[in-house]
Write a protein that holds these residues in place. Structure first.
Motif, PDB file in Angstrom:
ATOM      1  N   TYR A 193       0.845  -1.191   0.000  1.00  0.00           N
ATOM      2  CA  TYR A 193       0.000   0.000   0.000  1.00  0.00           C
ATOM      3  C   TYR A 193       0.883   1.245   0.000  1.00  0.00           C
ATOM      4  N   PRO A 194       0.426   2.320  -0.651  1.00  0.00           N
ATOM      5  CA  PRO A 194       1.211   3.560  -0.653  1.00  0.00           C
ATOM      6  C   PRO A 194       1.543   4.007   0.765  1.00  0.00           C
ATOM      7  N   SER A 195       2.775   4.372   0.988  1.00  0.00           N
ATOM      8  CA  SER A 195       3.221   4.812   2.300  1.00  0.00           C
ATOM      9  C   SER A 195       2.790   6.248   2.554  1.00  0.00           C
ATOM     10  N   LEU A 196       2.284   6.507   3.756  1.00  0.00           N
ATOM     11  CA  LEU A 196       1.929   7.877   4.111  1.00  0.00           C
ATOM     12  C   LEU A 196       3.149   8.780   4.095  1.00  0.00           C
ATOM     13  N   ARG A 197       4.282   8.246   4.520  1.00  0.00           N
ATOM     14  CA  ARG A 197       5.480   9.077   4.607  1.00  0.00           C
ATOM     15  C   ARG A 197       6.001   9.495   3.239  1.00  0.00           C
ATOM     16  N   ARG A 198       5.610   8.782   2.193  1.00  0.00           N
ATOM     17  CA  ARG A 198       6.103   9.112   0.861  1.00  0.00           C
ATOM     18  C   ARG A 198       5.008   9.713  -0.016  1.00  0.00           C
ATOM     19  N   SER A 199       3.853  10.013   0.587  1.00  0.00           N
ATOM     20  CA  SER A 199       2.734  10.560  -0.169  1.00  0.00           C
ATOM     21  C   SER A 199       2.621  12.066   0.052  1.00  0.00           C
ATOM     22  N   ALA A 200       1.867  12.708  -0.815  1.00  0.00           N
ATOM     23  CA  ALA A 200       1.567  14.125  -0.658  1.00  0.00           C
ATOM     24  C   ALA A 200       0.095  14.269  -0.295  1.00  0.00           C
ATOM     25  N   LEU A 201      -0.214  15.314   0.449  1.00  0.00           N
ATOM     26  CA  LEU A 201      -1.591  15.541   0.875  1.00  0.00           C
ATOM     27  C   LEU A 201      -2.397  16.165  -0.262  1.00  0.00           C
ATOM     28  N   ARG A 202      -3.531  15.570  -0.578  1.00  0.00           N
ATOM     29  CA  ARG A 202      -4.421  16.146  -1.582  1.00  0.00           C
ATOM     30  C   ARG A 202      -5.450  17.055  -0.931  1.00  0.00           C
ATOM     31  N   HIS A 203      -6.012  16.621   0.175  1.00  0.00           N
ATOM     32  CA  HIS A 203      -7.044  17.421   0.847  1.00  0.00           C
ATOM     33  C   HIS A 203      -7.167  16.970   2.292  1.00  0.00           C
ATOM     34  N   LEU A 204      -7.519  17.915   3.153  1.00  0.00           N
ATOM     35  CA  LEU A 204      -7.755  17.604   4.554  1.00  0.00           C
ATOM     36  C   LEU A 204      -9.115  18.167   4.953  1.00  0.00           C
ATOM     37  N   GLU A 205      -9.912  17.348   5.601  1.00  0.00           N
ATOM     38  CA  GLU A 205     -11.265  17.747   5.981  1.00  0.00           C
ATOM     39  C   GLU A 205     -11.433  17.634   7.496  1.00  0.00           C
ATOM     40  N   LEU A 206     -12.155  18.593   8.089  1.00  0.00           N
ATOM     41  CA  LEU A 206     -12.477  18.584   9.509  1.00  0.00           C
ATOM     42  C   LEU A 206     -13.988  18.500   9.646  1.00  0.00           C
ATOM     43  N   VAL A 207     -14.456  17.454  10.281  1.00  0.00           N
ATOM     44  CA  VAL A 207     -15.898  17.202  10.366  1.00  0.00           C
ATOM     45  C   VAL A 207     -16.323  17.160  11.834  1.00  0.00           C
ATOM     46  N   PRO A 208     -17.168  18.124  12.295  1.00  0.00           N
ATOM     47  CA  PRO A 208     -17.652  18.086  13.684  1.00  0.00           C
ATOM     48  C   PRO A 208     -18.562  16.877  13.905  1.00  0.00           C
TER      49      PRO A 208
END
Length: 339
Positions: free
Chosen positions: A125-140
Motif C-alpha cells: 500500500y502507498p506509504s503515508l510518509r512518501r505521499s503528498a496531501l491532496r485534501h484535509l477535511e475537519l468534520v464536527p
C-alpha cells in the motif's frame, strides 16, 4: 575462451532450464542454439562456467543448471526488456481502468500480476510518509469531538478523531480547515510537520488547544510505522512450483505470511526501475531458493515513488518476462494514481 560466447552459452543454459526444468547438456545446446562452435568447444565453455560457479552439475552424468551467481550474471546482462504483447497490455488496461478507489486498485493489481507472471504477486500500500496531501477535511461529530480526514494524492484515506475540553467553534473549524489545506496541499507528508509546529500561534489563545490537538494528530499519523501493509495473490502458483525447491515450499510460505519480512525486503531493494534479488541475496533463510522482482510505483521517477509492487517465485524464473510485466504494471498504476 571468448567472453561473449561464454555469456551466450550461459544465456542458453538459463533459457533452456527455465523452459524445461531439466539440466542442460552440451548436446542439447548444439541442437537448440546456433552458437557457431563445435560440441567440444561448448563442453569446454561449460567447464569454465562451472569453475567460475555460474553453473553446477546436480548429479553425476547430468547436464548443468544455473546457480544463483549464474542467474545474477544473466539478469545483469539484460539491457532492454521486451515490451508486453498487445493482449497483455489490453489485459492490464481493462482490469485496472475499472478500479473505483485505492483498495480496488491494489486488489486488482495484485491479481493481475499473479495472472501475468504465474508467480506470487505482492503489492505494498502507498506509504503515508512518501505521499503528498491532496485534501484535509475537519468534520464536527459533536460539540467537543472532531473528525480529521486525511486524503493523499494516492487516494489513501486516514481518519482520526480529536476530543476537546471546550466546545468547538464552527468558525475556527472553517478557518483551520482552510489554513491547513493551503499550507499542506501538494506537499509530502513528512515535510508538513515543520509547518504545523507554528500553526497554533496564528490563532487566538483560547483556540490554540484545538489547533494544537489537530496538528498533533496529523504529525502522529504521519509518523505511524504500523500503517505499512501489503496484499498478496497467487500463492497457488508457488505450490505448482514445488519441484523447483530442494526443500519444501513451507519456509517460503512462512516468510510470505510474515508481512514484516516482505516489507523489510521491499525496503532493502534498490531504487531501480526494476530490481531483482536472487536466492541468498534476499538475506532470509526461508527465501534462499526464491527470487523477488520489484518496481516502485506512484512517481515520475523511482526516487519519487510511494510504494513497491512485485512478484516472488523460484529462482528458476522467466526473468525477462517477469521483469517486463512488473515494470509495465508499475507504470500503469502510477498513471492511474497520478490521474
Amino acid at each position: 575462451m571468448s567472453q561473449d560466447r561464454r555469456l551466450d552459452v550461459l544465456r542458453a543454459i538459463v533459457q533452456d532450464y527455465v523452459e524445461t526444468r531439466e539440466p542442460v547438456g552440451s548436446r542439447i545446446l548444439v541442437e537448440r542454439h546456433s552458437l557457431g562452435v563445435s560440441p567440444a568447444t561448448i563442453r569446454n565453455d561449460m567447464a569454465a562456467l562451472e569453475e567460475e560457479g555460474l553453473i553446477a552439475q546436480p548429479h553425476t552424468s547430468a547436464g548443468r543448471v544455473p546457480t544463483d551467481k549464474g542467474y545474477r550474471l544473466f539478469v545483469d546482462q539484460i539491457s532492454t526488456l521486451k515490451p508486453l504483447s498487445m493482449a497483455e497490455r489490453r489485459a492490464i488496461q481493462s482490469l485496472l481502468d475499472g478500479a473505483v478507489d485505492l483498495d480496488d486498485v491494489v486488489e486488482r493489481t495484485v491479481r493481475l500480476l499473479a495472472q501475468l507472471t504465474h508467480q506470487v504477486a505482492v503489492v505494498q500500500y502507498p506509504s503515508l510518509r512518501r505521499s503528498a496531501l491532496r485534501h484535509l477535511e475537519l468534520v464536527p461529530l459533536s460539540p467537543q469531538r472532531l473528525l480529521v480526514v486525511i486524503i493523499t494524492d494516492t487516494g489513501r484515506v486516514e481518519q482520526r478523531s480529536v476530543e476537546t475540553a471546550a466546545e468547538i467553534d464552527p468558525g475556527v473549524i472553517a478557518e483551520l480547515r482552510a489554513r491547513l489545506n493551503v499550507i499542506c496541499a501538494g506537499r509530502r507528508l513528512p515535510a508538513i510537520s515543520h509547518t504545523l509546529a507554528s500553526l497554533p500561534e496564528q490563532f487566538a489563545p483560547e483556540h490554540r488547544p484545538l489547533v494544537e490537538a489537530v496538528a498533533d494528530v496529523l504529525v502522529d499519523t504521519l509518523r505511524l510505522e504500523t500503517e505499512e501493509r501489503i496484499v498478496m495473490a497467487g500463492t497457488a502458483n508457488l505450490a505448482r512450483s514445488d519441484l523447483d525447491f530442494t526443500r519444501t515450499i513451507g519456509p517460503v510460505l512462512e516468510a510470505l505470511e510474515e508481512q514484516v519480512v516482505m516489507l523489510r525486503l521491499f525496503s532493502e531493494m534498490e531504487e531501480d526501475a526494476v530490481a531483482v534479488r536472487i536466492g541468498a541475496e534476499n538475506h532470509h533463510e526461508g527465501l534462499a531458493e526464491a527470487s523477488v522482482v520489484t518496481s516502485i510505483y506512484g512517481g515520475a521517477a523511482p526516487s519519487e515513488g510511494v510504494a513497491r509492487l512485485g512478484v516472488l517465485g523460484p529462482t528458476r524464473m522467466d526473468y525477462p518476462g517477469t521483469m517486463a510485466a512488473v515494470r509495465a504494471v508499475a507504470r500503469y498504476i502510477s498513471r492511474i494514481l497520478a490521474g
